[in-house]
Design a protein around this motif. Structure first.
Motif, PDB file in Angstrom:
ATOM      1  N   MET A 405     -16.574  -4.422   4.844  1.00 58.94           N
ATOM      2  CA  MET A 405     -15.175  -4.008   4.878  1.00 58.94           C
ATOM      3  C   MET A 405     -14.283  -5.160   5.330  1.00 58.94           C
ATOM      4  SD  MET A 405     -15.409  -0.093   6.271  1.00 58.94           S
ATOM      5  CE  MET A 405     -14.071   0.450   5.237  1.00 58.94           C
ATOM      6  N   ILE A 406     -13.026  -5.081   4.914  1.00 57.25           N
ATOM      7  CA  ILE A 406     -12.005  -6.046   5.304  1.00 57.25           C
ATOM      8  C   ILE A 406     -11.139  -5.411   6.383  1.00 57.25           C
ATOM      9  CG2 ILE A 406     -10.005  -7.375   4.531  1.00 57.25           C
ATOM     10  CD1 ILE A 406     -11.230  -7.223   1.681  1.00 57.25           C
ATOM     11  N   GLN A 407     -10.987  -6.090   7.524  1.00 56.83           N
ATOM     12  CA  GLN A 407     -10.047  -5.645   8.548  1.00 56.83           C
ATOM     13  C   GLN A 407      -8.724  -6.349   8.295  1.00 56.83           C
ATOM     14  OE1 GLN A 407     -11.257  -6.270  12.635  1.00 56.83           O
ATOM     15  NE2 GLN A 407      -9.144  -6.093  13.356  1.00 56.83           N
ATOM     16  N   PHE A 408      -7.629  -5.590   8.276  1.00 56.96           N
ATOM     17  CA  PHE A 408      -6.325  -6.191   7.975  1.00 56.96           C
ATOM     18  C   PHE A 408      -5.251  -5.580   8.872  1.00 56.96           C
ATOM     19  CE2 PHE A 408      -6.789  -2.454   5.353  1.00 56.96           C
ATOM     20  CZ  PHE A 408      -5.536  -1.872   5.297  1.00 56.96           C
ATOM     21  N   THR A 409      -4.096  -6.233   8.924  1.00 57.82           N
ATOM     22  CA  THR A 409      -3.049  -5.822   9.862  1.00 57.82           C
ATOM     23  C   THR A 409      -1.870  -5.111   9.215  1.00 57.82           C
ATOM     24  OG1 THR A 409      -1.861  -7.934   9.685  1.00 57.82           O
ATOM     25  CG2 THR A 409      -3.608  -7.792  11.352  1.00 57.82           C
ATOM     26  N   ALA A 410      -1.799  -5.031   7.902  1.00 58.13           N
ATOM     27  CA  ALA A 410      -0.693  -4.320   7.253  1.00 58.13           C
ATOM     28  C   ALA A 410      -0.707  -2.863   7.710  1.00 58.13           C
ATOM     29  CB  ALA A 410      -0.820  -4.406   5.740  1.00 58.13           C
ATOM     30  N   PRO A 411       0.417  -2.331   8.195  1.00 51.83           N
ATOM     31  CA  PRO A 411       0.434  -0.973   8.740  1.00 51.83           C
ATOM     32  C   PRO A 411       0.104   0.084   7.684  1.00 51.83           C
ATOM     33  CG  PRO A 411       2.393  -2.192   9.417  1.00 51.83           C
ATOM     34  CD  PRO A 411       1.720  -3.011   8.367  1.00 51.83           C
ATOM     35  N   ILE A 412      -0.714   1.073   8.077  1.00 57.68           N
ATOM     36  CA  ILE A 412      -1.016   2.227   7.233  1.00 57.68           C
ATOM     37  C   ILE A 412      -1.006   3.467   8.114  1.00 57.68           C
ATOM     38  CG2 ILE A 412      -2.426   0.898   5.612  1.00 57.68           C
ATOM     39  CD1 ILE A 412      -4.903   2.216   6.931  1.00 57.68           C
ATOM     40  N   SER A 413      -0.987   4.653   7.475  1.00 57.73           N
ATOM     41  CA  SER A 413      -1.076   5.922   8.188  1.00 57.73           C
ATOM     42  C   SER A 413      -1.899   6.879   7.352  1.00 57.73           C
ATOM     43  CB  SER A 413       0.324   6.500   8.448  1.00 57.73           C
ATOM     44  OG  SER A 413       1.092   5.645   9.263  1.00 57.73           O
ATOM     45  N   HIS A 414      -2.114   8.105   7.873  1.00 57.84           N
ATOM     46  CA  HIS A 414      -2.859   9.111   7.127  1.00 57.84           C
ATOM     47  C   HIS A 414      -2.186   9.344   5.778  1.00 57.84           C
ATOM     48  CE1 HIS A 414      -5.393  10.033  10.535  1.00 57.84           C
ATOM     49  NE2 HIS A 414      -4.322  10.137  11.302  1.00 57.84           N
ATOM     50  N   GLY A 415      -2.975   9.344   4.722  1.00 52.98           N
ATOM     51  CA  GLY A 415      -2.435   9.457   3.366  1.00 52.98           C
ATOM     52  C   GLY A 415      -2.513   8.143   2.623  1.00 52.98           C
ATOM     53  N   SER A 416      -2.701   7.040   3.384  1.00 55.47           N
ATOM     54  CA  SER A 416      -2.867   5.725   2.748  1.00 55.47           C
ATOM     55  C   SER A 416      -4.270   5.563   2.170  1.00 55.47           C
ATOM     56  CB  SER A 416      -2.611   4.604   3.764  1.00 55.47           C
ATOM     57  OG  SER A 416      -1.275   4.613   4.218  1.00 55.47           O
ATOM     58  N   SER A 417      -5.198   6.399   2.632  1.00 53.12           N
ATOM     59  CA  SER A 417      -6.583   6.276   2.165  1.00 53.12           C
ATOM     60  C   SER A 417      -6.653   6.327   0.644  1.00 53.12           C
ATOM     61  CB  SER A 417      -7.430   7.407   2.746  1.00 53.12           C
ATOM     62  OG  SER A 417      -7.588   7.257   4.132  1.00 53.12           O
ATOM     63  N   GLY A 418      -7.419   5.392   0.072  1.00 53.53           N
ATOM     64  CA  GLY A 418      -7.534   5.295  -1.378  1.00 53.53           C
ATOM     65  C   GLY A 418      -6.516   4.366  -2.003  1.00 53.53           C
ATOM     66  N   GLY A 419      -5.585   3.858  -1.196  1.00 50.93           N
ATOM     67  CA  GLY A 419      -4.565   2.948  -1.709  1.00 50.93           C
ATOM     68  C   GLY A 419      -5.091   1.541  -1.902  1.00 50.93           C
ATOM     69  N   ALA A 420      -4.211   0.671  -2.354  1.00 51.36           N
ATOM     70  CA  ALA A 420      -4.602  -0.693  -2.733  1.00 51.36           C
ATOM     71  C   ALA A 420      -4.330  -1.693  -1.630  1.00 51.36           C
ATOM     72  CB  ALA A 420      -3.852  -1.109  -3.996  1.00 51.36           C
ATOM     73  N   LEU A 421      -5.301  -2.585  -1.424  1.00 50.91           N
ATOM     74  CA  LEU A 421      -5.077  -3.787  -0.627  1.00 50.91           C
ATOM     75  C   LEU A 421      -5.085  -4.955  -1.608  1.00 50.91           C
ATOM     76  CD1 LEU A 421      -4.739  -4.851   2.299  1.00 50.91           C
ATOM     77  CD2 LEU A 421      -7.189  -5.364   2.270  1.00 50.91           C
ATOM     78  N   GLU A 449     -16.077  -6.807  -3.501  1.00 46.36           N
ATOM     79  CA  GLU A 449     -17.425  -6.942  -4.050  1.00 46.36           C
ATOM     80  C   GLU A 449     -18.098  -5.573  -4.187  1.00 46.36           C
ATOM     81  OE1 GLU A 449     -19.091  -9.822  -1.327  1.00 46.36           O
ATOM     82  OE2 GLU A 449     -18.870 -11.406  -2.823  1.00 46.36           O
ATOM     83  N   THR A 450     -17.920  -4.726  -3.172  1.00 42.88           N
ATOM     84  CA  THR A 450     -18.450  -3.360  -3.247  1.00 42.88           C
ATOM     85  C   THR A 450     -17.765  -2.586  -4.358  1.00 42.88           C
ATOM     86  OG1 THR A 450     -18.848  -3.423  -0.849  1.00 42.88           O
ATOM     87  CG2 THR A 450     -18.870  -1.260  -1.913  1.00 42.88           C
ATOM     88  N   VAL A 451     -16.446  -2.766  -4.470  1.00 43.18           N
ATOM     89  CA  VAL A 451     -15.679  -2.104  -5.530  1.00 43.18           C
ATOM     90  C   VAL A 451     -16.172  -2.538  -6.907  1.00 43.18           C
ATOM     91  CG1 VAL A 451     -13.401  -2.032  -6.635  1.00 43.18           C
ATOM     92  CG2 VAL A 451     -13.610  -1.670  -4.167  1.00 43.18           C
TER      93      VAL A 451
END
Length: 459
Positions: A405-421, A449-451
């Protein structure tokens, strides 16, 4: 509760389509396919398709998510001690049939999941009763049942690799003469949730059974298969895959992180402006997860990864849904679908499909390894706020069990799951999966890579 297997509601017309066809499981219902192809229109093309599906679906040294097996012959040899056991099982089975009892015998294979095992016993009872009704002699019936018991013992463990959870349904490809016994055995596998594709080398079927086309999808082609079909060698495929991966890792390992940052291939492209990146939100969707009454009880995000309407999202977004309503930016009408093409619960990925969309896909990144500190953009629908765009950097790379997995700092909240990085070139580098509520901007995405492995055959 019971597991329901629906056969052949999805039309499959070739081995290539069979390879891409997903598990199709939702709310204790599994959409399975059972195909019999007689002959071929192009033997060389068929062999290439067989080689391709072997490589594509073989578990490359990781725990198998679905299971895949190919064979050209079902072994008819039975050990003497096994025959005695099977004859005893046959007598117990016949007593159940004669007295109208439920199937109370212990079969040579058991599914760990009780619902799955119940579906297996129900399918076996149904099939064996049909055969019993057609047979005029006790000897033929007894021989058939002994063969079925033996094949269950030999082949079910090779095909159904994981039977604890209802999420890992296998595929089987058989290239050989399909007679009545083989036909009924493969039908049993299909009734247990296995997708089956049989290739009969000859144009003419040798199956002695009524209404075959009502049970299986039958494809009749022009010529017999005259070329030799290569043996399926799972270990060889895994070794070749691991060798290629090792070569890739060795090649990548010669560069330090500083060299990667200065690599000219990273700067050949021009980074897009944030305004341009934000416009890519037109290829990011919001998913309303619906129950069996059509009521929405959760929302998530998804990414169009194929111009034909394939949407990649998180498995945890869709896992509890009966169907889905998909919303695209600047469109009032929603797209409704129940088509879950494939999924991988351990990698938290799922692929669904909508019909009629003409939106362009987001390309998946295939370049050199990412580096810490690299700028990224996240697009999703947090708290139902459709297609919110945020930016940040890659904070690190994490591994949870076998999931990268990639750890990143762009803010997200519930509902962001499945979105694009995305990277700054508008390429998909991850699928946003989770955030830590107790930490500020500690967010995770399944890496590209997993994707890429998950989407093999779809992009």
């Amino acid at each position: 509760m019971e597991l329901k297997i629906n056969l052949n509601r999805i039309k499959i017309e070739s081995l290539e389509e069979f390879e891409k066809y997903g598990a199709g499981y939702n709310n204790l219902e599994k959409e399975s396919v059972f195909i019999i192809q007689n002959g071929t229109n192009n033997a060389e093309k068929l062999i290439e398709a067989i080689k391709k599906i072997d490589i594509s679906l073989t578990d490359h040294g990781e725990p198998s998510r679905l299971g895949y097996y190919r064979t050209h012959l079902l072994d008819s040899f039975i050990e003497a001690e096994d025959r005695e056991l099977y004859l005893s099982m046959y007598n117990d089975w016949k007593k159940c049939i004669d007295e109208g009892l439920s199937l109370q015998i212990k079969l040579p294979f058991t599914f760990e999941n009780s619902l799955w095992d119940a579906a297996f016993k129900c399918a076996f009872l149904q099939l064996s009763k049909e055969y019993s009704d057609k047979m005029k002699t006790e000897m033929k019936l007894r021989n058939f049942m002994v063969i079925m018991f033996n094949w269950i013992k030999l082949y079910f463990p090779k095909v159904f690799l994981c039977t604890r959870t209802l999420s890992q349904f296998p595929k089987l490809v058989y290239v050989g003469i399909v007679r009545t016994n083989e036909f009924l055995f493969f039908r049993l596998m299909a009734l247990c949730g296995c997708d089956v594709f049989c290739i009969n080398p000859y144009k003419k079927s040798e199956i002695k059974w009524d209404n075959i086309s009502d049970i299986a999808q039958v494809i009749n082609e022009n010529e017999p298969v005259t070329l030799k079909i290569p043996e399926y060698d799972r270990e060889k495929i895994i070794q070749e895959y691991e060798k290629k991966e090792h070569q890739k890792e060795s090649s990548a390992g010669v560069s330090s992180s500083r060299e990667l940052l200065n690599d000219t291939s990273r700067t050949e492209q021009t980074a897009l402006s944030y305004e341009t990146l934000a416009n890519l939100a037109s290829s990011i969707v919001m998913i309303n997860v619906l129950n069996e009454n059509g009521e929405s009880f959760a929302t998530g995000s998804g990414v169009l990864v194929n111009d034909n309407g394939y949407i990649l999202t998180n498995y945890h977004v869709v896992a509890g849904g009966y169907s889905f309503a998909v919303r695209l930016e600047e469109e009032e009408d929603k797209y409704y679908t129940g088509e879950l093409v494939k999924y991988h619960s351990s990698n938290d990925l799922a692929l669904m499909r909508i019909q009629g969309s003409e939106r362009k896909a987001i390309p998946v990144y295939t370049g050199i390894p990412l580096v810490r500190g690299q700028q990224v953009v996240a697009i999703g629908s947090p708290l139902g706020l459709f297609n919110t765009v945020s930016d940040g950097i890659i904070a690190g790379f994490r591994k949870f069990e076998e999931l990268s997995m990639i750890q990143f700092t762009a803010p997200i909240s519930h509902g962001s799951s499945g979105g694009a990085l995305l990277n700054l070139f508008g390429q998909l580098i991850g699928i946003v999966t989770a955030g830590f509520d107790d930490g500020q901007n500690l967010n995770l995405a399944v890496d590209y890579e997993t994707v890429t492995k998950f989407l093999r055959g779809f992009i």
